[in-house]
Design a protein around this motif. Structure first.
Motif, PDB file in Angstrom:
ATOM      1  N   PHE A  80       0.824  -1.208   0.000  1.00 41.77           N
ATOM      2  CA  PHE A  80       0.000   0.000   0.000  1.00 41.77           C
ATOM      3  C   PHE A  80       0.856   1.256   0.000  1.00 41.77           C
ATOM      4  N   VAL A  81       1.600   1.469   1.053  1.00 33.86           N
ATOM      5  CA  VAL A  81       2.377   2.709   1.186  1.00 33.86           C
ATOM      6  C   VAL A  81       3.461   2.794   0.116  1.00 33.86           C
ATOM      7  N   ASP A  82       4.287   1.754   0.004  1.00 31.69           N
ATOM      8  CA  ASP A  82       5.375   1.772  -0.978  1.00 31.69           C
ATOM      9  C   ASP A  82       4.834   1.866  -2.397  1.00 31.69           C
ATOM     10  N   TYR A  83       3.716   1.194  -2.649  1.00 30.31           N
ATOM     11  CA  TYR A  83       3.100   1.243  -3.973  1.00 30.31           C
ATOM     12  C   TYR A  83       2.658   2.670  -4.314  1.00 30.31           C
ATOM     13  N   MET A  84       2.081   3.372  -3.358  1.00 30.16           N
ATOM     14  CA  MET A  84       1.655   4.755  -3.600  1.00 30.16           C
ATOM     15  C   MET A  84       2.849   5.660  -3.896  1.00 30.16           C
ATOM     16  N   ILE A  85       3.941   5.435  -3.204  1.00 28.64           N
ATOM     17  CA  ILE A  85       5.152   6.217  -3.468  1.00 28.64           C
ATOM     18  C   ILE A  85       5.680   5.893  -4.860  1.00 28.64           C
ATOM     19  N   ASP A  86       5.632   4.634  -5.245  1.00 32.69           N
ATOM     20  CA  ASP A  86       6.076   4.239  -6.590  1.00 32.69           C
ATOM     21  C   ASP A  86       5.232   4.923  -7.663  1.00 32.69           C
ATOM     22  N   ILE A  87       3.934   4.953  -7.481  1.00 32.64           N
ATOM     23  CA  ILE A  87       3.048   5.614  -8.445  1.00 32.64           C
ATOM     24  C   ILE A  87       3.361   7.112  -8.516  1.00 32.64           C
ATOM     25  N   ALA A  88       3.543   7.757  -7.365  1.00 30.42           N
ATOM     26  CA  ALA A  88       3.887   9.187  -7.343  1.00 30.42           C
ATOM     27  C   ALA A  88       5.211   9.433  -8.061  1.00 30.42           C
ATOM     28  N   ASN A  89       6.175   8.554  -7.884  1.00 33.75           N
ATOM     29  CA  ASN A  89       7.453   8.681  -8.602  1.00 33.75           C
ATOM     30  C   ASN A  89       7.247   8.558 -10.106  1.00 33.75           C
ATOM     31  N   GLU A  90       6.458   7.577 -10.535  1.00 31.97           N
ATOM     32  CA  GLU A  90       6.217   7.372 -11.963  1.00 31.97           C
ATOM     33  C   GLU A  90       5.526   8.570 -12.600  1.00 31.97           C
ATOM     34  N   LYS A  91       4.642   9.234 -11.844  1.00 36.24           N
ATOM     35  CA  LYS A  91       3.917  10.395 -12.369  1.00 36.24           C
ATOM     36  C   LYS A  91       4.706  11.694 -12.242  1.00 36.24           C
ATOM     37  N   GLY A  92       5.892  11.621 -11.642  1.00 38.18           N
ATOM     38  CA  GLY A  92       6.714  12.815 -11.483  1.00 38.18           C
ATOM     39  C   GLY A  92       6.264  13.722 -10.358  1.00 38.18           C
ATOM     40  N   LEU A  93       5.453  13.204  -9.436  1.00 35.69           N
ATOM     41  CA  LEU A  93       4.940  14.006  -8.328  1.00 35.69           C
ATOM     42  C   LEU A  93       5.828  13.929  -7.091  1.00 35.69           C
ATOM     43  N   PHE A  94       6.696  12.933  -7.049  1.00 33.56           N
ATOM     44  CA  PHE A  94       7.571  12.714  -5.898  1.00 33.56           C
ATOM     45  C   PHE A  94       8.848  12.104  -6.431  1.00 33.56           C
ATOM     46  N   ASP A  95       9.967  12.615  -6.032  1.00 33.63           N
ATOM     47  CA  ASP A  95      11.241  12.070  -6.485  1.00 33.63           C
ATOM     48  C   ASP A  95      11.988  11.547  -5.272  1.00 33.63           C
ATOM     49  N   GLY A  96      11.587  10.373  -4.805  1.00 32.50           N
ATOM     50  CA  GLY A  96      12.209   9.861  -3.593  1.00 32.50           C
ATOM     51  C   GLY A  96      12.201   8.353  -3.534  1.00 32.50           C
ATOM     52  N   ASP A  97      13.100   7.847  -2.724  1.00 33.00           N
ATOM     53  CA  ASP A  97      13.212   6.412  -2.520  1.00 33.00           C
ATOM     54  C   ASP A  97      12.943   6.103  -1.055  1.00 33.00           C
ATOM     55  N   ILE A  98      12.833   4.822  -0.745  1.00 32.37           N
ATOM     56  CA  ILE A  98      12.503   4.349   0.593  1.00 32.37           C
ATOM     57  C   ILE A  98      13.673   3.532   1.121  1.00 32.37           C
ATOM     58  N   VAL A  99      14.029   3.759   2.360  1.00 30.07           N
ATOM     59  CA  VAL A  99      14.996   2.885   3.025  1.00 30.07           C
ATOM     60  C   VAL A  99      14.233   2.128   4.106  1.00 30.07           C
ATOM     61  N   LEU A 100      14.453   0.818   4.160  1.00 34.69           N
ATOM     62  CA  LEU A 100      13.733  -0.050   5.079  1.00 34.69           C
ATOM     63  C   LEU A 100      14.602  -0.348   6.296  1.00 34.69           C
TER      64      LEU A 100
END
Length: 73
Positions: A30-50
């Motif tokens: 859910f959360v990581d997937y939403m960040i991935d979608i935002a990255n693909e759309k150019g709305l967020f340029d960030g990665d996740i560290v676990l």
């Protein structure tokens, strides 16, 4: 089946902007997937560290796949 890797998924290197405590299914699906979608759309340029917050469990499978995984909807 071919094992996932950054080369296979064509992972883009982005600056780490999210610190995630835990590697549970909800966070990844859910959360990581939403960040991935935002990255693909150019709305967020960030990665996740676990961060693994507990001594049991395993992140070995993540590392074997270059920390890549598939979400099936």
């Amino acid at each position: 089946m071919e094992q996932l890797s950054k080369a296979m998924t064509k992972k883009v290197n982005r600056p780490v902007k999210v610190v995630q405590f835990g590697e549970g299914n909800f966070l990844r699906a859910f959360v990581d997937y939403m960040i991935d979608i935002a990255n693909e759309k150019g709305l967020f340029d960030g990665d996740i560290v676990l961060i693994k917050p507990i001594p049991f469990g395993s992140t070995d499978m993540f590392h074997e796949q270059d920390c890549q995984y598939t979400v099936s909807l």
